[in-house]
Design an enzyme around this catalytic site. Sequence first.
Site, PDB file in Angstrom:
ATOM      1  N   THR A  35      29.242 -52.976  56.681  1.00 40.66           N
ATOM      2  CA  THR A  35      30.059 -51.760  56.511  1.00 40.66           C
ATOM      3  C   THR A  35      29.793 -51.071  55.181  1.00 40.66           C
ATOM      4  O   THR A  35      30.076 -49.893  55.025  1.00 40.66           O
ATOM      5  CB  THR A  35      31.548 -52.103  56.581  1.00 40.66           C
ATOM      6  OG1 THR A  35      31.890 -52.978  55.487  1.00 40.66           O
ATOM      7  CG2 THR A  35      31.884 -52.792  57.897  1.00 40.66           C
ATOM      8  N   LYS A  48      36.794 -48.591  49.050  1.00 43.49           N
ATOM      9  CA  LYS A  48      35.717 -47.993  48.262  1.00 43.49           C
ATOM     10  C   LYS A  48      34.391 -48.386  48.899  1.00 43.49           C
ATOM     11  O   LYS A  48      34.275 -49.426  49.546  1.00 43.49           O
ATOM     12  CB  LYS A  48      35.756 -48.472  46.807  1.00 43.49           C
ATOM     13  CG  LYS A  48      35.503 -49.971  46.644  1.00 43.49           C
ATOM     14  CD  LYS A  48      35.448 -50.384  45.187  1.00 43.49           C
ATOM     15  CE  LYS A  48      35.116 -51.890  45.091  1.00 43.49           C
ATOM     16  NZ  LYS A  48      34.985 -52.359  43.719  1.00 43.49           N
ATOM     17  N   ASP A  50       8.488 -49.157  34.308  1.00 41.78           N
ATOM     18  CA  ASP A  50       9.437 -48.620  35.278  1.00 41.78           C
ATOM     19  C   ASP A  50      10.783 -48.434  34.595  1.00 41.78           C
ATOM     20  O   ASP A  50      11.172 -49.243  33.738  1.00 41.78           O
ATOM     21  CB  ASP A  50       9.597 -49.581  36.462  1.00 41.78           C
ATOM     22  CG  ASP A  50       8.480 -49.411  37.471  1.00 41.78           C
ATOM     23  OD1 ASP A  50       7.908 -48.316  37.527  1.00 41.78           O
ATOM     24  OD2 ASP A  50       8.183 -50.378  38.187  1.00 41.78           O
TER      25      ASP A  50
END
Length: 707
Positions: free
Chosen positions: A377, A428, A303
């Site tokens: 959030t 941010k 992977d």
Amino acid sequence: MSVRRPTLVSRKVLIDSLVRLNPLRLVANPVMLIVEITFFIVTALAIYPEGFPRVASPSLRLFYVEVALILLVTVWFSTLSDALAESQAKNTANSLRRLEMEVSSKKILIEEGSRRIVPTPSRELRKGDLILLEKNDTIPIDAQVLEGIAMVDESLLTGESTAVRKAPGDDVIGGSQVLSDTLTAKVTVNPDETFINQMIRMVESSKRPKTPNEQAVTIVLIGLTAIFTILIGALLGISLVLSLAADLSVLIALYVCLLPTTIGALLPSIGLSGISRLYKEKIVAKSGRAVETAGDTDVILLDKTGTITVGNRQAVEFLPFPGFTERDVGEAAFLASWHDDTPEGRSLIRLAYEDGFVPKEMNALDASEVYEFSASTRTSGVKLSGGTGFMLPKSGGTGRERGRLRRKFEPHVEGGVPIGSDEIEIIKGAPDAIKKIVKSVPADYDEIVQKISAAGDTAMALSRNREAIGIVRLRDVLKPDIKEKIMAVKVMGIRPVMITGDQPLTAKSIAAEVGIDEFQPEAKPEDKYDIVKREQAETRIVAMIGDGTNDAPALAMADVGLAMNSGTQAAKEAANMVDLESNPAKIIEVVMLGKQLLMTRGAVTTFSIANDVAKYFAIMPVLFASTVPELKALNVLGLGLNTAVLSALIFNAIIIPLLIPLAMRGVTFKPSGTMTLFLKNTIIYGIGGVIIPFVGIKLIDVGISLL
């Protein structure tokens, strides 16, 4: 207080090695069983030599006792090797038990409509209990989240440094730590049914049946034993018919020296030590077959994320929206990340600093109000008050320490707290989360985010006073040593195939950078199964990793299936190995260890056969020298009859414990081609196996003569 250091050979190991001398326990090791039978025969010679006319002498009783003791010690060294190797495997379960913690939990009791918190030891929790998990709490037991969203650190158990977002319906593992927010969870297991307990049971129940290669070596050993049995029987018959006066104890000594006792004694411990070395890497192997098969791997499926790339994203570019500059975005990222000690946050500060985007508002950071990252959030940030002028902070400490004096922590509320005229708020976070709090969204907002995503990177949006100012491009970086590991795999003749969900251009770029020629872009979990089937249809041995339920069929189909312990139960049950640290790159180490295991077995086998040749030429000239004087010319070591027998037997015995460390540690392994490895084994262990016995037997002979 003196500290008692653990010894390699404990009392328990010694007792176990003596118990293994039982002939019924030695049936699985035919070579050593035969050696023990010869011990009983020579013991009978020592006790009643008159019962063996023409092949024994009463005057040699002491010699017979010496030979018998050496034969018994030879068998004991073999059982000691087995006991040592098995004790290593048992120690693994004990090390896992140390991960079990007794911590105080916050049990939630609901009585008559009221809710109260009762401190409860984790061992007293039961399935179905409700617990409260707050920031910095250690999760006391495996549970399922009912309410709340938080970031959880599972690195103690999984080895994965990146915190995991946990929401209602997600499972949390006992021993993990809550990093943010608060959770309400329901206990899903009783104390003896936890994840760690499952791993302990898996270790203790791991079977080690003989692998195909080990079975093949065993057949060779039985064949050699049969040949030498016939040879010694023929010599005994010739001696009796021709009156060569050969002593039965000497013929037995020759017989034992010719038997492949070295490999016969060390073969089981080599296999067990392979599993033990995996345990040290926190990989549970369900059988020795899987470890050995790893050494025959032809194709390895890798992977991208976590195996080839680090997994911790790094900031690589600031992209401003119209009306703003790259400096605006860089300075905002610097301020928003000042109190963020995550690898991602540190990379933002580093990139801004390297580009010269150090903001003038730095002097206000100590008095700033910090919005901690919240899983609900998906944003974090900072609010500065009255920050003017430029002043570097005093040196020392981490970001958290630099802002500790007047900083206060408050969760950030979407669109929430009003901003004063003298305040600067910088947030941010995820692009879709930032869209919810800004006053307006730039026209090219979604286009920039989509372009970044299409390139296989991650976008982080920035807002200043609720206005979107730009995007930061985050990128997975290559693991520092992955190129060398890929090259080592290819040198051994193994084809690496990269599997990634990235689009073809990104996949091609990453594959080319690490030297992988084959890759599968836009891969779904079920694509692994198809690749495994296709490779096996061409008679190739396939190794792969997986962690999801969709990976289970491919893990079960693969010859070497390594499941992440952070994955689903279906994946762990389908695989034949489980990585407790959930590090995808471990699949390369598994293959390397499998190669080392095969090399070790080959080296010991080569050394053992070479030893037998040397011991034959050391004893045979002495055995019949009195009746066939021409054989004296072959006695290059100048040995006497009795000392030659004792010296050869002693060397035959002591070489076993001397090789135990090699068998358990494995030979020094450097990735190289099959022919190179073959030549190395032949030169070092073949030629060395011929020379060392001559030197060793002569030194022992000199020592015996001096006694």
